[in-house]
Design a protein around this motif. Structure first.
Motif, PDB file in Angstrom:
ATOM      1  N   GLU A 173      45.645  46.588  35.511  1.00  0.00           N
ATOM      2  CA  GLU A 173      45.998  45.440  36.346  1.00  0.00           C
ATOM      3  C   GLU A 173      44.779  44.707  36.900  1.00  0.00           C
ATOM      4  OE1 GLU A 173      47.435  46.678  40.439  1.00  0.00           O
ATOM      5  OE2 GLU A 173      47.812  48.518  39.305  1.00  0.00           O
ATOM      6  N   SER A 176      42.594  43.351  33.325  1.00  0.00           N
ATOM      7  CA  SER A 176      43.339  42.350  32.548  1.00  0.00           C
ATOM      8  C   SER A 176      43.226  40.949  33.148  1.00  0.00           C
ATOM      9  CB  SER A 176      44.813  42.757  32.450  1.00  0.00           C
ATOM     10  OG  SER A 176      45.399  42.832  33.738  1.00  0.00           O
ATOM     11  N   LYS A 177      42.802  40.852  34.401  1.00  0.00           N
ATOM     12  CA  LYS A 177      42.632  39.541  35.045  1.00  0.00           C
ATOM     13  C   LYS A 177      41.309  38.888  34.662  1.00  0.00           C
ATOM     14  CE  LYS A 177      45.373  40.966  39.055  1.00  0.00           C
ATOM     15  NZ  LYS A 177      45.339  41.264  40.514  1.00  0.00           N
ATOM     16  N   LYS A 178      40.417  39.685  34.018  1.00  0.00           N
ATOM     17  CA  LYS A 178      39.121  39.153  33.603  1.00  0.00           C
ATOM     18  C   LYS A 178      39.156  38.800  32.118  1.00  0.00           C
ATOM     19  CE  LYS A 178      36.675  42.124  36.924  1.00  0.00           C
ATOM     20  NZ  LYS A 178      35.974  41.137  37.753  1.00  0.00           N
ATOM     21  N   ASN A 179      38.254  37.961  31.708  1.00  0.00           N
ATOM     22  CA  ASN A 179      38.118  37.595  30.292  1.00  0.00           C
ATOM     23  C   ASN A 179      37.015  38.464  29.693  1.00  0.00           C
ATOM     24  OD1 ASN A 179      37.956  36.450  27.800  1.00  0.00           O
ATOM     25  ND2 ASN A 179      37.406  34.393  28.507  1.00  0.00           N
ATOM     26  N   ASP A 213      33.851  36.429  35.706  1.00  0.00           N
ATOM     27  CA  ASP A 213      35.078  36.980  35.149  1.00  0.00           C
ATOM     28  C   ASP A 213      35.115  36.862  33.629  1.00  0.00           C
ATOM     29  OD1 ASP A 213      36.101  37.798  37.524  1.00  0.00           O
ATOM     30  OD2 ASP A 213      37.322  36.008  37.863  1.00  0.00           O
TER      31      ASP A 213
END
Length: 425
Positions: A173, A176-179, A213
């Protein structure tokens, strides 16, 4: 969130469990046990970070059983008995749902601690799952080992570890918010030494160290972020395997100076004395063998001695053995002989044993020719009688080739004469 990435990604079902298909695949042994609801007591043997604790948790969850966990490092006999008493209160007799007692690093339990488990396992008050990184044949008492199935967890393949990293990027969680793009993974895999938990910890460390990110993971970026601390000896990481490899190769290469140096590295790092002695015991046969048969005796005595004495005095015994082995003539003839023989067996299968050398304990066996025409060597000149011992399909097949050293040169001459006596050339 303070929970480490490795814990956040810990699989909860067999479907999420990476690797070990021989155990947890569709037709795996443990899969069948879980489906049937009959879980045997077992020892899970495999390298660090391979998923032994995770697998024990999954077994308990999927079989809907009470789960008790102890660490052999921090627990004593009293802790074991307390858990067993709780298990007896919740069941008492063997049932399909009797509690699971998981003991991490069970090889660190003393004999008395392992003895305290015997009755509970035998009576079915608990189903024991022990986890160990050491060969259970050496580290688990025979009485307990006989009551458990031993399952070997294989080292992760590169693809397994990369799949784990990709799972972290896609499903965690936070990550997964980062590239995040995995461009190179060799540095990560090398630093982790095949330990999945260590791999995820390092990965989380380098990701958290990035301000952006949008992150492209390369080998250089990993090495720049991870502190260069490889001088420290890590008994469960890459240094562990690199140093024992250097130690063995130094002895094999007849360099006592390098051998004792790498021994000192392991001693200073607190390496298990029995691990060091066991490796020298194997080397004494594999790399020295019949060139100096006494090497095996010395190595075995070393193993027995350090198992009794421990640190710090055992360092002297280990040094004596290492320098002796390094200065011994080398031969891998015995090692190659069994390799050749096993390969021949795989190629030819179960060939019929010649009748003349079969055992004949009954009259019927004697009547049908078992043992007939066998020549007892000591009844002949030079204690030798020309006869074939191999199955006829592979008769006259040389498997053992003595090495080039004083002792095995003598063996070679002896065997050449016997070969000539047997086959005429």
């Amino acid at each position: 969130m303070n929970t480490p990435l490795a814990e956040r990604l810990r699989p909860q079902t067999l479907d999420d469990y990476i690797s070990q298909q021989h155990l947890v695949g569709k037709n795996g042994t443990l899969t069948r046990h879980i489906q049937q609801g009959l879980i045997p007591s077992m020892i899970l043997w495999g390298p660090p970070g391979i998923g032994k604790t995770t697998l024990a948790n999954i077994i308990a969850n999927m079989s809907n059983r009470p789960f008790y966990q102890l660490s052999a490092i921090a627990s004593g006999v009293k802790d074991v008995r307390d858990v067993i008493n709780k298990a007896k209160e919740s069941g008492g007799l063997f049932t399909a749902k009797n509690p699971i007692l998981f003991i991490d690093e069970i090889h660190r339990f003393s004999k008395s601690q392992q003895d305290s488990l015997l009755q509970a396992v035998e009576k079915g008050w608990v189903t024991l799952i022990g986890a160990t990184t050491e060969n259970p044949s050496f580290e688990v008492i025979s009485a307990l080992l006989s009551r458990c199935q031993v399952y070997i967890l294989k080292e992760f393949e590169k693809t397994d570890l990369e799949a784990l990293l990709n799972r972290a990027i896609e499903k965690d969680e936070i990550l997964s918010k980062k590239n995040i793009k995995l461009k190179e993974t060799n540095a990560l895999l090398r630093l982790s030494g095949g330990d999945a938990r260590k791999l995820l910890n390092i990965f989380e460390l380098i990701i958290n160290a990035e301000d952006s990110d949008k992150i492209i993971v390369t080998d250089k970026m990993v090495m720049d972020k991870v502190e260069s601390n490889t001088v420290r000896y890590d008994k469960t990481g890459e240094q562990h395997y690199d140093i024992i490899s250097a130690f063995i190769k130094s002895i094999r290469g007849s360099d006592p100076n390098a051998a004792v140096y790498y021994l000192a590295r392991m001693v200073e790092g607190g390496e298990d004395v029995k691990f060091i002695a066991r490796r020298m015991l194997i080397l004494a046969s594999e790399d020295i063998g019949n060139a100096n048969p006494t090497a095996l005796v010395i190595a075995n005595s070393t193993f027995q001695a350090v198992s009794t004495i421990g640190y710090p005095e055992s360092r002297i015994i280990l040094s004596q053995c290492a320098t002796y082995l390094a200065c011994s003539p080398k031969s891998n003839a015995a090692y190659m002989a069994i390799n050749n023989a096993q390969q021949l067996v795989k190629q030819t299968g179960d060939l019929s044993i010649p009748l003349n050398i079969r055992n004949a304990p009954t009259k019927l066996m004697k009547d049908i020719g078992y043992g007939e025409d066998y020549k007892y060597s000591h009844n002949y000149a030079n204690n030798f009688a020309a006869q074939e011992f191999l199955p006829k399909e592979i008769a006259n097949t040389p498997l053992y080739q003595p090495g080039n050293n004083a002792r095995e040169n003598a063996q070679r001459e002896f065997l050449k004469q016997r070969w000539k006596d047997k086959y005429g050339y």
